[in-house]
Design a protein around this motif. Sequence first.
Motif, short mmCIF file in Angstrom:
data_model
loop_
_atom_site.label_atom_id
_atom_site.label_comp_id
_atom_site.label_asym_id
_atom_site.label_seq_id
_atom_site.Cartn_x
_atom_site.Cartn_y
_atom_site.Cartn_z
N ASP A 95 50.35 40.23 39.42
CA ASP A 95 49.98 40.68 41.23
C ASP A 95 49.39 41.62 41.78
O ASP A 95 48.24 41.44 42.64
CB ASP A 95 51.23 41.49 42.01
N ALA A 96 48.76 42.78 40.75
CA ALA A 96 47.83 43.64 41.48
C ALA A 96 46.15 42.82 40.75
O ALA A 96 45.40 42.49 41.73
CB ALA A 96 47.85 44.51 40.78
N LYS A 97 45.80 42.08 40.17
CA LYS A 97 44.80 41.16 38.99
C LYS A 97 44.90 40.37 40.22
O LYS A 97 43.50 39.90 40.97
CB LYS A 97 44.83 40.28 38.08
N ARG A 98 45.79 39.55 41.22
CA ARG A 98 46.00 38.43 41.98
C ARG A 98 44.98 39.08 43.71
O ARG A 98 44.03 38.84 43.88
CB ARG A 98 47.32 37.60 42.35
N SER A 99 45.61 40.41 43.62
CA SER A 99 45.24 40.98 44.91
C SER A 99 43.60 41.14 44.96
O SER A 99 43.06 40.46 45.45
CB SER A 99 45.94 41.94 45.39
N ALA A 100 43.75 41.83 43.70
CA ALA A 100 42.10 41.81 43.45
C ALA A 100 40.99 40.75 43.68
O ALA A 100 39.85 40.64 44.17
CB ALA A 100 41.36 42.53 42.46
N ALA A 101 41.58 39.87 42.92
CA ALA A 101 40.81 38.75 43.37
C ALA A 101 41.09 38.50 44.22
O ALA A 101 39.52 38.16 44.55
CB ALA A 101 41.80 37.97 41.77
N PHE A 102 41.79 38.40 45.16
CA PHE A 102 41.45 37.74 46.45
C PHE A 102 40.44 38.69 47.38
O PHE A 102 39.66 37.97 48.22
CB PHE A 102 42.78 37.72 46.73
N THR A 103 39.86 39.81 46.86
CA THR A 103 39.38 40.58 47.62
C THR A 103 37.93 40.07 47.25
O THR A 103 37.06 40.03 48.14
CB THR A 103 39.81 41.92 47.53
N LYS A 104 37.68 40.17 45.97
CA LYS A 104 37.02 39.77 45.54
C LYS A 104 36.25 38.61 45.99
O LYS A 104 35.04 38.19 46.39
CB LYS A 104 36.43 39.18 44.29
N ILE A 105 37.31 37.65 45.97
CA ILE A 105 37.02 35.76 46.98
C ILE A 105 36.53 35.79 48.37
O ILE A 105 35.18 35.78 48.74
CB ILE A 105 37.81 34.94 46.72
N ALA A 106 36.93 36.44 48.65
CA ALA A 106 36.89 37.29 50.55
C ALA A 106 35.38 38.53 50.11
O ALA A 106 34.80 37.16 51.81
CB ALA A 106 38.25 38.56 51.17
N LYS A 107 35.10 38.94 49.77
CA LYS A 107 33.92 39.55 49.67
C LYS A 107 32.62 37.82 49.14
O LYS A 107 31.54 37.80 49.99
CB LYS A 107 33.53 40.68 48.30
N GLU A 108 32.85 36.71 48.74
CA GLU A 108 32.30 35.63 48.49
C GLU A 108 32.36 34.79 49.65
O GLU A 108 31.35 34.58 50.06
CB GLU A 108 33.10 35.14 46.80
N ILE A 109 32.92 34.63 49.92
CA ILE A 109 33.65 33.44 51.31
C ILE A 109 32.65 34.47 52.75
O ILE A 109 31.65 33.81 53.33
CB ILE A 109 34.61 33.92 51.94
N ILE A 110 32.40 35.56 52.72
CA ILE A 110 31.79 36.77 54.05
C ILE A 110 30.02 36.27 53.45
O ILE A 110 29.19 35.59 54.84
CB ILE A 110 31.97 37.58 53.77
N VAL A 111 29.66 36.27 52.02
CA VAL A 111 28.23 35.90 52.07
C VAL A 111 28.08 34.54 52.11
O VAL A 111 26.83 33.99 52.52
CB VAL A 111 28.47 36.47 49.91
N ALA A 112 28.87 33.67 51.28
CA ALA A 112 28.78 32.02 51.79
C ALA A 112 28.39 31.30 53.26
O ALA A 112 27.85 30.74 53.47
CB ALA A 112 29.39 31.48 51.05
N VAL A 113 29.53 32.48 53.82
CA VAL A 113 29.16 31.64 55.34
C VAL A 113 27.42 32.83 55.70
O VAL A 113 26.82 32.21 56.86
CB VAL A 113 30.12 32.59 56.41
N LYS A 114 27.10 33.49 55.41
CA LYS A 114 26.94 34.42 56.42
C LYS A 114 25.10 33.93 55.50
O LYS A 114 24.25 33.24 56.40
CB LYS A 114 25.91 35.84 55.95
N GLU A 115 25.09 33.17 54.14
CA GLU A 115 23.67 32.65 54.32
C GLU A 115 23.69 30.97 54.10
O GLU A 115 22.81 30.75 53.95
CB GLU A 115 23.99 33.29 51.90
N GLY A 116 25.03 30.34 54.25
CA GLY A 116 25.49 29.38 54.84
C GLY A 116 25.14 29.13 56.54
O GLY A 116 24.83 28.14 57.34
N GLY A 117 23.35 29.87 56.78
CA GLY A 117 23.46 29.64 58.58
C GLY A 117 24.57 29.90 59.09
O GLY A 117 24.61 29.64 60.59
N GLY A 118 25.76 30.37 58.44
CA GLY A 118 26.28 31.57 59.89
C GLY A 118 28.05 30.03 59.95
O GLY A 118 28.20 29.96 61.08
#
Length: 245
Positions: free
Chosen positions: A18-41
């Motif tokens: 569970d702890a690893k999964r939570s950390a994975a979610f946090t890291k993926i959330a960061k990737e989502i934010i970058v993907a949205v911004k780099e994808g022209g919003g």
Amino acid sequence: MSGHSKWHNIQKTKGAADAKRSAAFTKIAKEIIVAVKEGGGSGDPANNSRLATVIAKAKAVNMPNDNIKRTIDKALGAGNTENFEAVTYEGYGPGGVAVIVDALTDNRQRTAPEVRHAFDKCNGNLGAQGCVSWSFDRKGVIVIDNEDQELDEDTVMMDALEAGAADFEADGMVMEVRCEPDDFNTVVKALEDKGYTFLSADIAMVPQNYISLTDEGDLKNMQKLIDMLEDNDDVQNVWHNWENE
């Protein structure tokens, strides 16, 4: 078709605590934010291929749809000032194992010394850009769950190849599908539409060859290096050519 699959060398999602999964979610959330911004919003994966890739990765580790939507909405929000920079580090672990570290950071001055410290502490060496990446191929890697042994190998292979995959390998409880990065989203969608369940789905750095470690100290240090890097909040992925089975 390729030789023996090494999907477990480059993915770590199956059986995550569970702890690893939570950390994975946090890291993926960061990737989502970058993907949205780099994808022209754009928060629409149909118009943002990088976001579509990250969403596939998120779904493969069972990140709830609500979490994905909430993160996209956060990235689209006018008040979101988070800025992350993609940085890649390369080096050698104990025994000459090639290691690539992908990071998303808001402070290089923090991340670089932490990555270097991990290599130094585990009898490795952080090298120059390009020192090991030449020995890896960038591929879309989709790992299909066959733990119940219900899937027919030939059927899955044909479905994968029809979807645009370049390679397929069955390995016990999993089946690995590889494709060119540009074909990744198309292959993922086609296999999802067929009802397949993924253990992981990502654009991966796949080693061209593997290294086995026999020295007990090297074995312990290599695992410690991977753990230290993966526990770092700035590190998104750790790719290596250690044949750890």
